[in-house]
Write a protein that holds these residues in place. Structure first.
Motif, PDB file in Angstrom:
ATOM      1  N   ASP A 130       0.831  -1.201   0.000  1.00 37.56           N
ATOM      2  CA  ASP A 130       0.000   0.000   0.000  1.00 37.56           C
ATOM      3  C   ASP A 130       0.872   1.261   0.000  1.00 37.56           C
ATOM      4  OD1 ASP A 130      -2.302  -1.486   0.048  1.00 37.56           O
ATOM      5  OD2 ASP A 130      -2.489  -1.431   2.237  1.00 37.56           O
ATOM      6  N   PRO A 131       0.536   2.256  -0.816  1.00 35.58           N
ATOM      7  CA  PRO A 131       1.316   3.501  -0.846  1.00 35.58           C
ATOM      8  C   PRO A 131       0.920   4.492   0.247  1.00 35.58           C
ATOM      9  CG  PRO A 131      -0.314   3.529  -2.588  1.00 35.58           C
ATOM     10  CD  PRO A 131      -0.435   2.182  -1.928  1.00 35.58           C
ATOM     11  N   TRP A 132      -0.193   4.263   0.939  1.00 33.73           N
ATOM     12  CA  TRP A 132      -0.538   5.032   2.149  1.00 33.73           C
ATOM     13  C   TRP A 132      -1.367   4.125   3.041  1.00 33.73           C
ATOM     14  CZ3 TRP A 132      -2.534   6.632  -2.686  1.00 33.73           C
ATOM     15  CH2 TRP A 132      -3.885   6.384  -2.886  1.00 33.73           C
ATOM     16  N   TYR A 133      -1.140   4.268   4.339  1.00 31.81           N
ATOM     17  CA  TYR A 133      -1.821   3.377   5.295  1.00 31.81           C
ATOM     18  C   TYR A 133      -1.469   3.838   6.701  1.00 31.81           C
ATOM     19  CZ  TYR A 133       2.872   1.280   5.474  1.00 31.81           C
ATOM     20  OH  TYR A 133       4.239   1.086   5.592  1.00 31.81           O
ATOM     21  N   SER A 134      -2.057   3.206   7.693  1.00 33.73           N
ATOM     22  CA  SER A 134      -1.730   3.489   9.091  1.00 33.73           C
ATOM     23  C   SER A 134      -1.754   2.184   9.873  1.00 33.73           C
ATOM     24  CB  SER A 134      -2.719   4.495   9.694  1.00 33.73           C
ATOM     25  OG  SER A 134      -4.041   3.978   9.682  1.00 33.73           O
ATOM     26  N   PHE A 135      -1.127   2.212  11.035  1.00 30.65           N
ATOM     27  CA  PHE A 135      -1.124   1.044  11.916  1.00 30.65           C
ATOM     28  C   PHE A 135      -0.914   1.512  13.347  1.00 30.65           C
ATOM     29  CE2 PHE A 135       3.240   1.765  10.645  1.00 30.65           C
ATOM     30  CZ  PHE A 135       3.995   1.507  11.788  1.00 30.65           C
ATOM     31  N   ASP A 136      -1.215   0.654  14.291  1.00 28.27           N
ATOM     32  CA  ASP A 136      -1.108   0.968  15.713  1.00 28.27           C
ATOM     33  C   ASP A 136      -0.109   0.036  16.395  1.00 28.27           C
ATOM     34  OD1 ASP A 136      -3.096   2.956  15.582  1.00 28.27           O
ATOM     35  OD2 ASP A 136      -4.675   1.449  15.795  1.00 28.27           O
ATOM     36  N   ARG A 137       0.654   0.596  17.316  1.00 28.80           N
ATOM     37  CA  ARG A 137       1.525  -0.192  18.189  1.00 28.80           C
ATOM     38  C   ARG A 137       1.585   0.483  19.542  1.00 28.80           C
ATOM     39  NH1 ARG A 137       5.043  -4.114  15.868  1.00 28.80           N
ATOM     40  NH2 ARG A 137       5.581  -4.551  18.042  1.00 28.80           N
ATOM     41  N   ALA A 138       1.456  -0.304  20.589  1.00 24.54           N
ATOM     42  CA  ALA A 138       1.582   0.171  21.974  1.00 24.54           C
ATOM     43  C   ALA A 138       0.692   1.377  22.260  1.00 24.54           C
ATOM     44  CB  ALA A 138       3.054   0.507  22.283  1.00 24.54           C
ATOM     45  N   VAL A 143       1.233   6.791  10.830  1.00 26.53           N
ATOM     46  CA  VAL A 143       0.619   7.105   9.549  1.00 26.53           C
ATOM     47  C   VAL A 143       1.711   7.210   8.489  1.00 26.53           C
ATOM     48  CG1 VAL A 143      -0.759   8.782   8.262  1.00 26.53           C
ATOM     49  CG2 VAL A 143      -1.246   8.365  10.685  1.00 26.53           C
ATOM     50  N   VAL A 144       1.541   6.499   7.387  1.00 21.84           N
ATOM     51  CA  VAL A 144       2.468   6.549   6.261  1.00 21.84           C
ATOM     52  C   VAL A 144       1.787   7.311   5.123  1.00 21.84           C
ATOM     53  CG1 VAL A 144       3.692   5.198   4.521  1.00 21.84           C
ATOM     54  CG2 VAL A 144       3.663   4.434   6.927  1.00 21.84           C
ATOM     55  N   VAL A 145       2.429   8.397   4.660  1.00 23.30           N
ATOM     56  CA  VAL A 145       1.853   9.290   3.656  1.00 23.30           C
ATOM     57  C   VAL A 145       2.644   9.167   2.358  1.00 23.30           C
ATOM     58  CG1 VAL A 145       1.349  11.702   3.079  1.00 23.30           C
ATOM     59  CG2 VAL A 145       1.048  10.892   5.430  1.00 23.30           C
ATOM     60  N   ASN A 146       1.927   9.137   1.262  1.00 23.40           N
ATOM     61  CA  ASN A 146       2.525   9.117  -0.065  1.00 23.40           C
ATOM     62  C   ASN A 146       2.727  10.564  -0.518  1.00 23.40           C
ATOM     63  OD1 ASN A 146       3.144   8.903  -2.784  1.00 23.40           O
ATOM     64  ND2 ASN A 146       1.446   7.542  -3.288  1.00 23.40           N
ATOM     65  N   ALA A 147       3.937  11.090  -0.343  1.00 22.80           N
ATOM     66  CA  ALA A 147       4.190  12.497  -0.640  1.00 22.80           C
ATOM     67  C   ALA A 147       4.167  12.825  -2.131  1.00 22.80           C
ATOM     68  CB  ALA A 147       5.516  12.929  -0.026  1.00 22.80           C
ATOM     69  N   PRO A 148       4.729  11.985  -3.038  1.00 19.49           N
ATOM     70  CA  PRO A 148       4.774  12.398  -4.444  1.00 19.49           C
ATOM     71  C   PRO A 148       3.420  12.667  -5.081  1.00 19.49           C
ATOM     72  CG  PRO A 148       6.395  10.684  -4.055  1.00 19.49           C
ATOM     73  CD  PRO A 148       5.577  10.800  -2.803  1.00 19.49           C
ATOM     74  N   VAL A 149       2.331  12.037  -4.598  1.00 15.77           N
ATOM     75  CA  VAL A 149       1.041  12.285  -5.244  1.00 15.77           C
ATOM     76  C   VAL A 149       0.402  13.595  -4.804  1.00 15.77           C
ATOM     77  CG1 VAL A 149       0.572   9.821  -5.525  1.00 15.77           C
ATOM     78  CG2 VAL A 149      -0.364  11.034  -3.535  1.00 15.77           C
TER      79      VAL A 149
END
Length: 611
Positions: A130-138, A143-149
């Motif tokens: 996935d080119p953007w997504y999020s996840f949780d830990r602890a 959050v992972v963002v796709n900057a080029p788009v």
């Protein structure tokens, strides 16, 4: 803890690592690059992968430019396979962020290479996920963002925008950490668009989201150099590369030779971050990889140098350094015809500040003109938020606007250091007492030395400025100190520790004597000699002097010890090596400060461990 205090407290909840710009090639021998050094990227990554196994992180954030060949090249898929092979045995999940080499460059009028397209987004998704997504830990949200788009006008831009706004809105005050390839900016948030930032209007939209949802930290890649800022409460980090240094930023080191390939192989600037997240706040520590190479099938173990050190969490409070060189400088990078050609790019050089934090130094001595300069004062405020305190030095008692600023920004101060010739001290006692009451911070008094003082210190005077008391003039010291204490004018005295004098011996002699007078002791530890034509460049001798000073600070926690320079003074007068060279690389003396700081923190965090 105030909102502006970024120092962590409480137990550690999580440790993760942050790597960036690995630029893995399609093979050991080939690289889609003009630069021969790029062929080392795979071996350097292989070494970093083994280092990551040793840091005991829960996961790794990769900030993009995973591979060097761009989408559309036949080598892209082969480089992706090499990446997976190299990082297969890290032992923890690696969460990938798309960089411009992985998914196409951001739209730009002068871009000579392919920009992001829907087809490239599909290729990335098929290759890396996935080119953007999020996840949780602890209990934390990443959050992972796709900057080029961003600003591309593609359907994927609208889809990511709607997703990100909804994802952050659903968090209800949870702590958020963001991974993105392009930084929003590299100087200030209203800078023009260029190759190394996110253009408008996407930049304001993104920064607005960070501020609205109280994002705690943003980790960025792309620039291959260190930089730090805060925006709306978020701490923004530019991470180093594991592969090579972007040599256009060698303009930061423009007075010294840039090194191989114009600075591309400045290996002291390669590495990654290890981030410890606490119940309140976090700390990002730099782990140097030094460009080390690990060939395929190497069975050599990897041993990490001590890295658990940062000003935010340092255990030694009473060691500092004189910031003689500019430390908040904005540099104009000339267009070279590679990444930029039609405008100058401005960037702030944060390497001095990075080095201070990386050594765990808290005390920073600056001239009062730094406080008078609004831009530098803003950086002082930022540095104070992570644990730095400033010793502001003045010649004479500050009055007027200078005194008002000291009182207004007293929260930034450790102390004010006032230097005067002895014949002016008595008439200055009342002004010093007034200033001391106004700022509510300690005032320390240093003596401006004159020709007649040679009977005490044996120094040869000419067109030279020496300051600080010396033990041989104790009768004079006692007279001034008693008068100053009666006037409630000062809190301590600053003593000069010449290159040939022992900081430890000075502390043992002077600390109890000043204690009897109700005063604190500050030692100005000279790395320079007494001869302005002399040169003190024996790194091992300086390292021994620094080691003794650090030991003095540990034995006498009530004594302040300040080294007379952070960076080398390699021209002008009193030339000497400092804690760093002019390319901001740690000298042996700086390595001593860092190592002793790390061991001391570990010993105090884990009683029974010898420092």
């Amino acid at each position: 803890m105030s909102p502006s205090d970024k120092r962590p407290r409480g137990k550690r909840l999580l440790r993760f690592a942050v790597i960036a710009d690995t630029h893995v090639n399609q093979s050991e021998e080939e690289a889609s690059s003009f630069f021969p050094l790029n062929r080392l990227a795979n071996a350097r990554s292989r070494h970093v992968a083994q280092m990551l196994r040793e840091v005991q992180a829960a996961f790794v954030l990769h900030l993009g430019d995973i591979v060097h060949p761009v989408p559309g090249l036949a080598a892209y898929a082969q480089a992706a396979r090499c990446y997976r092979e190299i990082y297969a045995d890290v032992g923890v999940p690696i969460h990938l962020t798309p960089g411009n080499h992985d998914i196409g460059d951001k739209p730009a009028r002068s871009a000579p290479v392919a920009t992001v397209t829907s087809a490239f987004v599909r290729t990335y998704r098929e290759t890396f996920g996935d080119p953007w997504y999020s996840f949780d830990r602890a209990g934390l949200h990443f959050v992972v963002v796709n900057a080029p788009v961003i600003n591309s006008g593609l359907p994927e831009e609208a889809a990511q925008r709607a997703w990100l706004e909804a994802d952050l809105a659903a968090l209800q005050g949870r702590r958020v950490f963001v991974a993105i390839h392009y930084p929003p900016y590299v100087w200030r948030s209203d800078e023009p668009g260029h190759y190394d930032n996110i253009d408008e209007p996407g930049r304001s939209w993104l920064l607005g989201l960070f501020e609205q949802h109280a994002v705690e930290a943003v980790f960025c890649g792309h620039v291959h150099n260190f930089w730090y800022d805060q925006y709306g409460g978020a701490e923004i980090y530019l991470a180093p590369s594991t592969a090579f240094v972007r040599q256009d930023y060698s303009e930061f080191m423009r007075i010294c030779p840039p090194g191989e390939e114009g600075g591309r192989s400045d290996v002291s600037k390669l590495g990654f971050f290890v981030v410890d997240v606490h119940e309140h706040g976090h700390v990002a520590m730099w782990v140097r990889s030094e460009g080390a190479l690990r060939p395929p099938e190497s069975g050599e173990p990897v041993r990490l140098a001590p890295f658990e050190i940062h000003t935010k969490t340092a255990a030694i409070d009473n060691v500092g350094v004189d910031l003689r060189h500019p430390w908040a400088e904005v540099v104009e990078l000339p267009p070279s015809g590679a990444l930029e050609e039609f405008e100058r790019k401005r960037a702030r050089n944060d390497y001095p500040l990075c080095a201070v934090w990386d050594m765990g130094l808290k005390l920073l001595r600056v001239p009062i003109q730094d406080l008078l300069d609004g831009q530098v004062r803003d950086r002082m405020r930022l540095a104070a938020s992570v644990g730095n305190r400033f010793v502001v030095s003045t010649l004479g008692v500050p009055v007027g606007h200078a005194a008002e600023l000291l009182a207004q920004h007293a929260q930034l101060l450790d102390s004010v250091e006032i230097t005067l010739p002895v014949e002016q001290m008595h008439e200055a006692l009342q002004p010093m007492a007034t200033l001391r009451r106004a700022i509510g911070r300690p005032v320390h008094l240093a003596k401006l030395r004159r020709h007649e003082d040679s009977r005490f210190d044996g120094l040869r005077y000419g067109h030279l400025v020496f300051y600080g008391w010396v033990a041989q003039e104790w009768q004079q010291i006692a007279e001034v100190a008693q008068a100053a204490r009666r006037a409630d004018a000062i809190d301590g005295l600053v003593f000069r520790v010449g290159r040939g004098a022992s900081p430890m011996a000075q502390a043992r002699e002077l600390s109890p004597r000043l204690h009897e007078l109700g005063l604190a002791l500050s030692l100005s530890v000279r790395l320079a000699g007494d001869d302005p034509a002399g040169v003190e460049v024996d790194d091992q001798a300086t390292a021994r002097r620094v080691e003794e000073t650090m030991a003095t600070a540990l034995e006498f926690p009530e004594v302040r010890c300040v080294f007379d320079t952070l960076l080398d003074i390699d021209r002008g007068y009193f030339r000497r090596n400092g804690l760093l060279d002019r390319a901001f690389r740690l000298r042996p003396a700086g390595e001593i400060v860092r190592s002793m700081g790390a061991h001391t923190r570990r010993a105090r965090s884990h009683p029974g461990v010898s420092p």
